[in-house]
Design a protein around this motif. Structure first.
Motif, PDB file in Angstrom:
ATOM      1  N   THR A  89     -25.170 -52.459 -43.525  1.00 31.80           N
ATOM      2  CA  THR A  89     -24.104 -52.330 -42.531  1.00 31.80           C
ATOM      3  C   THR A  89     -24.495 -51.316 -41.463  1.00 31.80           C
ATOM      4  N   ALA A  90     -24.225 -51.657 -40.209  1.00 34.77           N
ATOM      5  CA  ALA A  90     -24.524 -50.743 -39.108  1.00 34.77           C
ATOM      6  C   ALA A  90     -23.592 -49.544 -39.165  1.00 34.77           C
ATOM      7  N   PRO A  91     -24.035 -48.385 -38.664  1.00 38.32           N
ATOM      8  CA  PRO A  91     -23.149 -47.213 -38.631  1.00 38.32           C
ATOM      9  C   PRO A  91     -21.981 -47.421 -37.683  1.00 38.32           C
ATOM     10  N   SER A  92     -20.884 -46.729 -37.951  1.00 32.18           N
ATOM     11  CA  SER A  92     -19.725 -46.810 -37.055  1.00 32.18           C
ATOM     12  C   SER A  92     -20.088 -46.215 -35.700  1.00 32.18           C
ATOM     13  N   LEU A  93     -19.553 -46.804 -34.653  1.00 32.05           N
ATOM     14  CA  LEU A  93     -19.939 -46.436 -33.285  1.00 32.05           C
ATOM     15  C   LEU A  93     -18.714 -46.383 -32.396  1.00 32.05           C
ATOM     16  N   LEU A  94     -18.581 -45.286 -31.654  1.00 39.06           N
ATOM     17  CA  LEU A  94     -17.513 -45.141 -30.659  1.00 39.06           C
ATOM     18  C   LEU A  94     -18.141 -44.964 -29.287  1.00 39.06           C
ATOM     19  N   GLY A  95     -17.835 -45.862 -28.376  1.00 38.38           N
ATOM     20  CA  GLY A  95     -18.253 -45.711 -26.990  1.00 38.38           C
ATOM     21  C   GLY A  95     -17.208 -44.927 -26.223  1.00 38.38           C
ATOM     22  N   ALA A 101      -9.271 -35.857 -30.387  1.00 35.52           N
ATOM     23  CA  ALA A 101      -8.281 -36.566 -31.208  1.00 35.52           C
ATOM     24  C   ALA A 101      -8.766 -37.970 -31.556  1.00 35.52           C
ATOM     25  N   HIS A 102      -9.392 -38.653 -30.606  1.00 35.31           N
ATOM     26  CA  HIS A 102      -9.916 -39.995 -30.892  1.00 35.31           C
ATOM     27  C   HIS A 102     -11.116 -39.934 -31.823  1.00 35.31           C
ATOM     28  N   LEU A 103     -11.979 -38.955 -31.635  1.00 36.33           N
ATOM     29  CA  LEU A 103     -13.136 -38.810 -32.515  1.00 36.33           C
ATOM     30  C   LEU A 103     -12.702 -38.559 -33.957  1.00 36.33           C
ATOM     31  N   ARG A 104     -11.720 -37.704 -34.142  1.00 41.38           N
ATOM     32  CA  ARG A 104     -11.260 -37.396 -35.493  1.00 41.38           C
ATOM     33  C   ARG A 104     -10.468 -38.547 -36.102  1.00 41.38           C
ATOM     34  N   ASP A 105      -9.830 -39.337 -35.282  1.00 40.49           N
ATOM     35  CA  ASP A 105      -9.093 -40.494 -35.784  1.00 40.49           C
ATOM     36  C   ASP A 105     -10.046 -41.627 -36.173  1.00 40.49           C
ATOM     37  N   PHE A 106     -11.013 -41.924 -35.313  1.00 40.43           N
ATOM     38  CA  PHE A 106     -11.923 -43.049 -35.556  1.00 40.43           C
ATOM     39  C   PHE A 106     -13.067 -42.680 -36.498  1.00 40.43           C
ATOM     40  N   ARG A 107     -13.533 -41.448 -36.450  1.00 43.07           N
ATOM     41  CA  ARG A 107     -14.583 -40.903 -37.312  1.00 43.07           C
ATOM     42  C   ARG A 107     -15.896 -41.687 -37.191  1.00 43.07           C
ATOM     43  N   PRO A 108     -16.455 -41.732 -35.986  1.00 42.64           N
ATOM     44  CA  PRO A 108     -17.703 -42.470 -35.792  1.00 42.64           C
ATOM     45  C   PRO A 108     -18.915 -41.687 -36.267  1.00 42.64           C
ATOM     46  N   GLU A 109     -19.914 -42.410 -36.740  1.00 38.32           N
ATOM     47  CA  GLU A 109     -21.201 -41.780 -37.019  1.00 38.32           C
ATOM     48  C   GLU A 109     -22.002 -41.597 -35.733  1.00 38.32           C
TER      49      GLU A 109
END
Length: 253
Positions: free
Chosen positions: A2-8, A97-105
């Motif tokens: 599985t690919a790591p979680s990613l937030l753009g 707040a978005h980073l802590r909510d989504f928790r991307p790698e």
């Protein structure tokens, strides 16, 4: 695997598709949890609806919009400040707040130039994101924004000098600058040809920008072979955010 979680994290609707559409689609296809934060335009605007469609194509979930005004389009978010005018501490806190909510790698954003054209909103987004990815992991910063979370890497979407000739030919007629980095600054090149159809579909979902002749409009007019040449590779500069070596004392090295 599985690919790591990613937030753009990008400035405007359409930036996500133009800068990292292939990467977003590739991660989503590999099972990676994927999403995008967009700094400007209100959630009830036509461009927000276009963003929703584009993210659906890319498998990146519903939009996460900060809702500030595009610095060059005041009506993009009536009654809200321009993104570049938002106090830095406020902007960083919103993104934390978005980073802590989504928790991307992994976090992906604009490079320090603001990508090829150097748009001021792109540059500001880069600066806010660079601060937020560090602040998100520190429990005493923004304690009301959720439990601390430290992404492992920040990837800056960029273009090497080697790509300047190809893009410059298309941007010069509309008076756009071409801001690229030395080839050796690129740490990661992603072949997105297998996901190019989705990337193009997502770009063209931003019909407002197609109609006004912005970058999606330029791409809409290109033949298939030229689209592949310009958009088939996405480039990044990686910055590690977690320790990779034991702590040392003495002089920095």
């Amino acid at each position: 695997m599985t690919a790591p979680s990613l937030l753009g994290v990008f400035a405007h609707p359409d930036d996500e598709s133009l800068m990292a559409g292939g990467t977003l689609a590739r991660h989503a296809s590999a099972g990676g949890h994927t999403a995008v934060v967009t700094a400007t335009w209100s959630a009830d605007s036509p461009r927000a609806a276009e963003l929703t469609e584009a993210l659906s194509v890319l498998g990146a979930g519903p939009p996460r919009m900060l809702g500030h005004a595009d610095s060059r389009v005041p009506h993009s978010a009536p009654g809200r400040p321009r993104w570049c005018d938002v106090p830095l501490d406020v902007a960083v806190g919103e993104l934390v707040a978005h980073l802590r909510d989504f928790r991307p790698e992994i976090v992906v954003t604009h490079d320090a130039y603001g990508n090829l054209t150097g748009h001021e909103d792109h540059v500001h987004t880069h600066r806010v994101t660079a601060l937020a990815v560090h602040a998100a992991g520190l429990e005493r910063l923004y304690p009301d924004a959720g439990a601390p979370w430290q992404p492992s890497a920040l990837y800056l979407a960029t273009h090497p000098h080697a790509a300047a000739r190809a893009w410059g030919a298309h941007l010069a007629p509309v008076g756009k600058a071409v801001l690229t980095v030395p080839d050796e600054r690129v740490t990661t090149s992603v072949d997105v040809i297998p996901w190019l159809d989705r990337k193009i579909q997502a770009i063209l979902a931003h019909r407002t920008e197609v109609a006004r002749g912005a970058a999606p409009g330029l791409i809409a007019a290109l033949p298939t072979a030229e689209r592949q040449r310009l958009l088939g590779t996405e480039w990044y500069t990686r910055h590690d955010l977690t320790p990779t070596a034991p702590a040392r004392t003495g002089l920095l090295s």
